[in-house]
Design a protein around this motif. Structure first.
Motif, PDB file in Angstrom:
ATOM      1  N   ALA A  88      15.389 -23.930 -16.678  1.00 25.23           N
ATOM      2  CA  ALA A  88      15.676 -23.117 -17.859  1.00 25.23           C
ATOM      3  C   ALA A  88      16.955 -22.303 -17.700  1.00 25.23           C
ATOM      4  O   ALA A  88      17.001 -21.123 -18.027  1.00 25.23           O
ATOM      5  CB  ALA A  88      14.489 -22.196 -18.169  1.00 25.23           C
ATOM      6  N   LEU A  89      18.012 -22.924 -17.198  1.00 24.42           N
ATOM      7  CA  LEU A  89      19.308 -22.235 -17.138  1.00 24.42           C
ATOM      8  C   LEU A  89      19.838 -22.081 -18.550  1.00 24.42           C
ATOM      9  O   LEU A  89      19.506 -22.876 -19.436  1.00 24.42           O
ATOM     10  CB  LEU A  89      20.291 -23.058 -16.293  1.00 24.42           C
ATOM     11  CG  LEU A  89      19.925 -23.200 -14.819  1.00 24.42           C
ATOM     12  CD1 LEU A  89      20.955 -24.060 -14.107  1.00 24.42           C
ATOM     13  CD2 LEU A  89      19.809 -21.848 -14.145  1.00 24.42           C
ATOM     14  N   PHE A  90      20.665 -21.049 -18.774  1.00 25.55           N
ATOM     15  CA  PHE A  90      21.268 -20.874 -20.094  1.00 25.55           C
ATOM     16  C   PHE A  90      22.371 -21.916 -20.259  1.00 25.55           C
ATOM     17  O   PHE A  90      23.393 -21.845 -19.573  1.00 25.55           O
ATOM     18  CB  PHE A  90      21.835 -19.461 -20.237  1.00 25.55           C
ATOM     19  CG  PHE A  90      20.814 -18.388 -19.976  1.00 25.55           C
ATOM     20  CD1 PHE A  90      19.619 -18.366 -20.679  1.00 25.55           C
ATOM     21  CD2 PHE A  90      21.033 -17.424 -19.016  1.00 25.55           C
ATOM     22  CE1 PHE A  90      18.669 -17.384 -20.436  1.00 25.55           C
ATOM     23  CE2 PHE A  90      20.086 -16.431 -18.767  1.00 25.55           C
ATOM     24  CZ  PHE A  90      18.902 -16.425 -19.479  1.00 25.55           C
ATOM     25  N   PRO A  91      22.187 -22.862 -21.179  1.00 22.57           N
ATOM     26  CA  PRO A  91      23.141 -23.974 -21.255  1.00 22.57           C
ATOM     27  C   PRO A  91      24.516 -23.539 -21.749  1.00 22.57           C
ATOM     28  O   PRO A  91      25.493 -24.241 -21.537  1.00 22.57           O
ATOM     29  CB  PRO A  91      22.478 -24.957 -22.227  1.00 22.57           C
ATOM     30  CG  PRO A  91      21.479 -24.162 -22.976  1.00 22.57           C
ATOM     31  CD  PRO A  91      21.067 -23.011 -22.110  1.00 22.57           C
ATOM     32  N   HIS A  92      24.592 -22.366 -22.407  1.00 18.96           N
ATOM     33  CA  HIS A  92      25.869 -21.938 -22.970  1.00 18.96           C
ATOM     34  C   HIS A  92      26.625 -21.002 -22.042  1.00 18.96           C
ATOM     35  O   HIS A  92      27.702 -20.537 -22.379  1.00 18.96           O
ATOM     36  CB  HIS A  92      25.653 -21.267 -24.320  1.00 18.96           C
ATOM     37  CG  HIS A  92      24.753 -20.066 -24.252  1.00 18.96           C
ATOM     38  ND1 HIS A  92      23.477 -20.126 -23.738  1.00 18.96           N
ATOM     39  CD2 HIS A  92      24.943 -18.791 -24.617  1.00 18.96           C
ATOM     40  CE1 HIS A  92      22.919 -18.927 -23.806  1.00 18.96           C
ATOM     41  NE2 HIS A  92      23.795 -18.093 -24.325  1.00 18.96           N
ATOM     42  N   LEU A  93      26.038 -20.701 -20.875  1.00 14.18           N
ATOM     43  CA  LEU A  93      26.722 -19.821 -19.924  1.00 14.18           C
ATOM     44  C   LEU A  93      27.016 -20.598 -18.654  1.00 14.18           C
ATOM     45  O   LEU A  93      26.231 -21.463 -18.259  1.00 14.18           O
ATOM     46  CB  LEU A  93      25.837 -18.615 -19.585  1.00 14.18           C
ATOM     47  CG  LEU A  93      25.438 -17.704 -20.743  1.00 14.18           C
ATOM     48  CD1 LEU A  93      24.526 -16.599 -20.252  1.00 14.18           C
ATOM     49  CD2 LEU A  93      26.663 -17.114 -21.418  1.00 14.18           C
ATOM     50  N   ASP A  94      28.134 -20.284 -18.013  1.00 12.08           N
ATOM     51  CA  ASP A  94      28.432 -20.960 -16.751  1.00 12.08           C
ATOM     52  C   ASP A  94      27.547 -20.375 -15.651  1.00 12.08           C
ATOM     53  O   ASP A  94      26.746 -19.464 -15.895  1.00 12.08           O
ATOM     54  CB  ASP A  94      29.934 -20.885 -16.419  1.00 12.08           C
ATOM     55  CG  ASP A  94      30.403 -19.452 -16.198  1.00 12.08           C
ATOM     56  OD1 ASP A  94      29.559 -18.565 -16.034  1.00 12.08           O
ATOM     57  OD2 ASP A  94      31.632 -19.237 -16.179  1.00 12.08           O
ATOM     58  N   MET A 133      29.521 -25.322 -15.662  1.00 15.14           N
ATOM     59  CA  MET A 133      28.456 -25.202 -16.650  1.00 15.14           C
ATOM     60  C   MET A 133      27.200 -25.883 -16.080  1.00 15.14           C
ATOM     61  O   MET A 133      27.305 -26.817 -15.285  1.00 15.14           O
ATOM     62  CB  MET A 133      28.865 -25.874 -17.959  1.00 15.14           C
ATOM     63  CG  MET A 133      30.068 -25.239 -18.638  1.00 15.14           C
ATOM     64  SD  MET A 133      29.878 -23.475 -18.950  1.00 15.14           S
ATOM     65  CE  MET A 133      28.709 -23.511 -20.317  1.00 15.14           C
ATOM     66  N   PRO A 134      26.009 -25.433 -16.515  1.00 17.24           N
ATOM     67  CA  PRO A 134      24.777 -25.990 -15.949  1.00 17.24           C
ATOM     68  C   PRO A 134      24.710 -27.523 -16.015  1.00 17.24           C
ATOM     69  O   PRO A 134      24.234 -28.158 -15.086  1.00 17.24           O
ATOM     70  CB  PRO A 134      23.686 -25.364 -16.819  1.00 17.24           C
ATOM     71  CG  PRO A 134      24.255 -24.067 -17.238  1.00 17.24           C
ATOM     72  CD  PRO A 134      25.730 -24.308 -17.416  1.00 17.24           C
ATOM     73  N   HIS A 135      25.208 -28.114 -17.125  1.00 18.80           N
ATOM     74  CA  HIS A 135      25.060 -29.565 -17.238  1.00 18.80           C
ATOM     75  C   HIS A 135      25.995 -30.310 -16.289  1.00 18.80           C
ATOM     76  O   HIS A 135      25.914 -31.526 -16.175  1.00 18.80           O
ATOM     77  CB  HIS A 135      25.248 -30.032 -18.682  1.00 18.80           C
ATOM     78  CG  HIS A 135      26.660 -29.894 -19.188  1.00 18.80           C
ATOM     79  ND1 HIS A 135      27.090 -28.779 -19.872  1.00 18.80           N
ATOM     80  CD2 HIS A 135      27.725 -30.716 -19.097  1.00 18.80           C
ATOM     81  CE1 HIS A 135      28.361 -28.937 -20.171  1.00 18.80           C
ATOM     82  NE2 HIS A 135      28.771 -30.094 -19.722  1.00 18.80           N
TER      83      HIS A 135
ATOM     84  N   MET B   1      21.321 -35.388 -15.361  1.00 17.77           N
ATOM     85  CA  MET B   1      21.270 -34.359 -16.403  1.00 17.77           C
ATOM     86  C   MET B   1      20.271 -34.779 -17.469  1.00 17.77           C
ATOM     87  O   MET B   1      20.267 -35.899 -17.921  1.00 17.77           O
ATOM     88  CB  MET B   1      22.672 -34.263 -17.025  1.00 17.77           C
ATOM     89  CG  MET B   1      22.839 -33.103 -17.946  1.00 17.77           C
ATOM     90  SD  MET B   1      22.680 -31.562 -17.063  1.00 17.77           S
ATOM     91  CE  MET B   1      21.004 -31.169 -17.323  1.00 17.77           C
ATOM     92  N   LEU B  10      27.117 -26.868 -25.875  1.00 10.86           N
ATOM     93  CA  LEU B  10      27.892 -26.353 -26.991  1.00 10.86           C
ATOM     94  C   LEU B  10      29.202 -27.084 -27.185  1.00 10.86           C
ATOM     95  O   LEU B  10      30.019 -26.662 -27.969  1.00 10.86           O
ATOM     96  CB  LEU B  10      28.157 -24.866 -26.763  1.00 10.86           C
ATOM     97  CG  LEU B  10      27.051 -23.956 -27.257  1.00 10.86           C
ATOM     98  CD1 LEU B  10      27.459 -22.526 -27.090  1.00 10.86           C
ATOM     99  CD2 LEU B  10      26.741 -24.261 -28.704  1.00 10.86           C
ATOM    100  N   VAL B 203      14.012 -21.317 -21.907  1.00  8.62           N
ATOM    101  CA  VAL B 203      15.281 -20.599 -21.736  1.00  8.62           C
ATOM    102  C   VAL B 203      15.142 -19.174 -22.260  1.00  8.62           C
ATOM    103  O   VAL B 203      15.615 -18.222 -21.638  1.00  8.62           O
ATOM    104  CB  VAL B 203      16.411 -21.365 -22.460  1.00  8.62           C
ATOM    105  CG1 VAL B 203      17.665 -20.516 -22.531  1.00  8.62           C
ATOM    106  CG2 VAL B 203      16.690 -22.666 -21.744  1.00  8.62           C
ATOM    107  N   MET B 306      31.968 -17.147 -22.646  1.00  3.52           N
ATOM    108  CA  MET B 306      31.387 -17.658 -21.403  1.00  3.52           C
ATOM    109  C   MET B 306      32.147 -17.110 -20.202  1.00  3.52           C
ATOM    110  O   MET B 306      31.562 -16.727 -19.208  1.00  3.52           O
ATOM    111  CB  MET B 306      31.476 -19.183 -21.379  1.00  3.52           C
ATOM    112  CG  MET B 306      30.520 -19.834 -22.346  1.00  3.52           C
ATOM    113  SD  MET B 306      30.978 -21.545 -22.491  1.00  3.52           S
ATOM    114  CE  MET B 306      30.275 -21.933 -24.056  1.00  3.52           C
TER     115      MET B 306
END
Ligand SMILES: Nc1ncnc2c1ncn2[C@@H]1O[C@H](COP(=O)(O)OP(=O)(O)OP(=O)(O)O)[C@@H](O)[C@H]1O
Ligand SMILES: [Mg+2]
Lengths: 365, 310
Positions: A88-94, A133-135, B1, B10, B203, B306
């Motif tokens: 559950a990492l925040f996908p929009h934050l590095d 980034m998480p991905h 992934m 995003l 999340v 970010m």
């Protein structure tokens, strides 16, 4: 004097649609230790953990963290570190943004945030990846970011929900060792949920086996393996042969039990003659004599080999008795080779030391 | 992934589109797959647009014949006559207003649709989609009845009952905005609801365990992760409003002129195809320009956010 446990649950209940997912759970996790909740799917492990975190409100019971009652404290004021199954990492934050999140929520000064984030990432050996980034991370790296994110806020307790479930075997073992070392170094009280018994046994100071919303047994890994108190635990942790029968003879604090299919075993039990018992017998306790019948005493039985399965370190021998009743034995392989003569169809005498006979409570069901 | 992570990524729709095109180009099979669509678009989109742009540089002579060659006369007229400058401005204004009002109304609706009880979510979906089943002309006429000025309109009648009004609504910019919001609300709600629905609840739970209050979770996690949906909805609503012609014509009448009705007038009433084409070209450039600029802006802002979060 023993300090109060860091995590305490007393009579916690949670029902969904009239069904009690958690049905009166009480336990404590001592300071600095890891306790694992182990149990089959749907037995309520995650629900217990989410109630401690505050994400689920219990219907009844009390929860305390570090001696403070938290049952009515909202999630964001409980100061727990939680690791989610899929991170559950925040996908929009590095990576840096993910780790900084909890600090920002606590109003930590910007300069301190930066320093703490770097320290936390160094702790999980990811300081080079703060800008990713998480991905863009592998599963193991994501897991470490999640761990750094949970630890950086210096939580009162750490909650891990199947933390290694999504990793492949090699990486899982590496991360287990790493997490355990980190936990020891920080001395953080940890509750882990898992349905992997090996993981529970190797990582924990104590293991609580859950079943149908209740704790079936809570003990140290060795105690829970060697002295399971119920047939369920004996069958769930490792495997067990079960012998069900009646006491036929008493002698001091020992008794002779004859199973319904005719195996006679000696047990340490205060049960009276005629009483029914269940005995759990670990497969690795069973010795095999290829020489054929050598005696007629208790704790031995004549069998034929039904199937032999080589597992590298061990060989699983599936035995059949005259009436067809199965018995499983596990033998250590010397030099990695199967014991000579273990072939399907061969007649073998199975016997075991009587201290391996373990009386367990039968399922109420 | 995992797939979920990729979906909540995003990355701009444009970059993803480019990626998809590159992927499709990986082999002949890829081209084979996109060829029908490419062909279709070439015939029904590129060719007409090309022709339209070209026509904008002809000039209609007084005899009704077309001038040869290339002239900027239409564009000079377009930018020097007040009416057209004003129409351009009005078009932008109404489109932006419609987009903002739709977004403000749509976001809470989308939240309830995505997060609320399943039954309410389904009922809302029907309510939001229902207007699409009614012809836009019918809807515009309905709004004329509701918004009519003087003592005829329903709104003014209601206001009169409580001793207020009358207000002047029909044939104002607000009439067009109200009508357009009604027409395009679903276009805004659905992408936002879809984006909200794709957010992994874990999340948000993670944010809460990290000390975020409900409001902080929304501000720092839910809202940023729903921005792609908001961007898609806004782009669509802005474009559709700017190029609409039924609602502006029926609700704005001759008092509020937008570019859409002007194009229609030039082509079908005045029969000045070259000037109509120039107006239409301006409209296309305007819509595309605003969309590209806003997508670029959102993307830059997000990236800065970010970085800044560190
Ligand atoms: N939000 C919910 N609504 C309804 N029922 C729920 C909810 N959460 C859990 N349950 C039910 O409660 C029971 C326990 O669920 P829980 O997630 O705690 O199991 P678990 O032990 O973590 O299982 P697993 O090993 O599969 O993760 C299950 O029967 C589940 O269906
Ligand atoms: Mg679970």
């Amino acid at each position: 004097m023993m300090a109060r446990p860091d995590i305490e649950l007393g009579g916690v209940v949670k029902a969904y649609h009239g069904h009690r997912a958690v049905d009166g759970v009480s336990f404590g996790v001592e300071r600095g230790t890891i306790l694992s909740l182990l149990g089959p799917s749907g037995c309520g492990k995650t629900t217990v953990m989410r109630m401690i975190a505050g994400l689920v409100r219990p219907d009844a019971g009390e929860i305390a963290i570090k001696g403070q009652p938290v049952t009515r404290v909202p999630v964001h004021r409980r100061n727990v570190g939680m690791l989610f199954q899929n991170y559950a990492l925040f996908p929009h934050l590095d990576v840096g943004g993910n780790v900084a999140f909890g600090l920002e929520m606590r109003g930590v000064a910007k300069a301190d945030v930066a320093r703490k984030v770097i320290d936390a990432l160094a702790l999980v050996k990811l300081d080079k990846l703060a800008g990713r980034m998480p991905h863009q991370l592998s599963g193991g790296q994501q897991q470490r970011v999640a761990l750094a994110r949970a630890l950086v806020v210096e939580p009162s307790v750490l909650l891990l929900d199947e933390p290694f479930g999504a990793l492949d075997k090699q990486l899982r073992e590496a991360m287990q060792v790493e997490t355990r070392l980190l936990q020891r170094r920080l001395g953080i009280t940890t509750l882990m949920v898992t349905h992997d018994q090996e993981e529970a046994l190797t990582l924990s100071d104590e293991v609580a086996v859950m079943r149908g919303g209740r704790i079936e047994q809570l003990a140290s890994p060795t105690a829970i393996y060697q002295s399971p108190t119920s047939a369920f635990v004996a069958g769930f942790i490792g495997t067990s042969n079960f012998l069900r029968g009646r006491i036929v003879l008493r002698q001091g604090d020992r008794a002779l039990m004859e199973s319904d299919d005719g195996i006679r075993v000696t047990v340490a039990s205060a049960a009276a003659v005629g009483e029914r018992l269940t005995v759990a017998l670990r497969p690795e306790a069973i010795r095999l004599d290829l020489a054929g019948t050598t005696g007629s005493g208790p704790n031995r039985v004549a069998t034929t080999i039904d199937q032999v399965i080589y597992r590298g370190l061990t060989t699983h021998v599936y035995l059949k008795r005259a009436g067809g009743e199965p018995l499983t034995a596990i033998r250590q392989n010397d030099d990695g080779a199967i014991l000579a003569g273990l072939v399907p169809g061969a007649a073998v005498e199975a016997w075991w030391p009587d201290e391996r006979n373990h009386v367990v409570a039968e399922d109420p069901a | 992934m995992s797939i979920t992570d990729r979906r909540t990524d995003l990355g701009s729709p444009w970059r993803r589109l480019a990626g998809a095109l590159r992927g499709a180009g990986d082999g002949l099979a890829g081209w084979g797959l996109v060829a029908p669509v490419v062909l279709f678009f070439a015939v029904v989109f590129l060719v007409p647009v090309g022709l339209m742009v070209r026509w904008g540089f002809y000039r209609q002579l007084d005899t009704g014949a077309l001038s040869d060659g290339f002239t900027f006369a239409n564009y000079i007229r377009l930018f020097s006559v007040d009416l057209y400058r004003k129409a351009t401005w009005t078009t932008l204004e109404i489109s932006v207003l419609t987009t903002v009002v739709s977004a403000l109304l749509a976001y809470p609706l989308a939240l309830v649709m995505a997060r609320g009880p399943a039954l309410i979510g389904r009922i809302l979906t029907v309510v939001v989609i229902a207007p699409m089943l009614i012809n836009v002309v019918v809807r515009a006429y309905a709004w004329r009845v509701i918004l009519a000025n003087g003592d005829q309109g329903i709104v003014n009648w209601l206001l009169a009952q409580i001793g207020l009004g009358p207000v002047h609504l029909l044939y104002t910019e607000w009439a067009i905005v109200i009508g357009s919001v009604h027409v395009f609300l679903s276009t805004m709600v659905l992408p936002i609801a879809a984006a909200l629905g794709r957010i992994d609840p874990a999340v948000e739970d993670a944010a809460r365990t990290l000390g975020a209050s409900s409001f902080a979770v929304f501000r720092r996690v839910t809202f940023p992760l729903s921005l792609p949906g908001l961007a898609v909805g806004s782009t669509l609503v802005f474009s559709l409003t700017a190029s609409a012609f039924v609602a502006p014509a029926l609700l704005g009448g001759n008092f509020v002129k937008m570019l859409g009705p002007l194009v229609q007038e030039q082509i079908l009433s005045v029969f000045d195809w070259p000037f109509g084409a120039a107006l239409a070209t301006l409209l296309v450039v305007l819509v595309m320009g605003v969309n590209l600029a806003s997508v670029g802006l959102i993307e830059r802002r997000l990236q800065r956010k970010m970085k800044g979060a560190r």
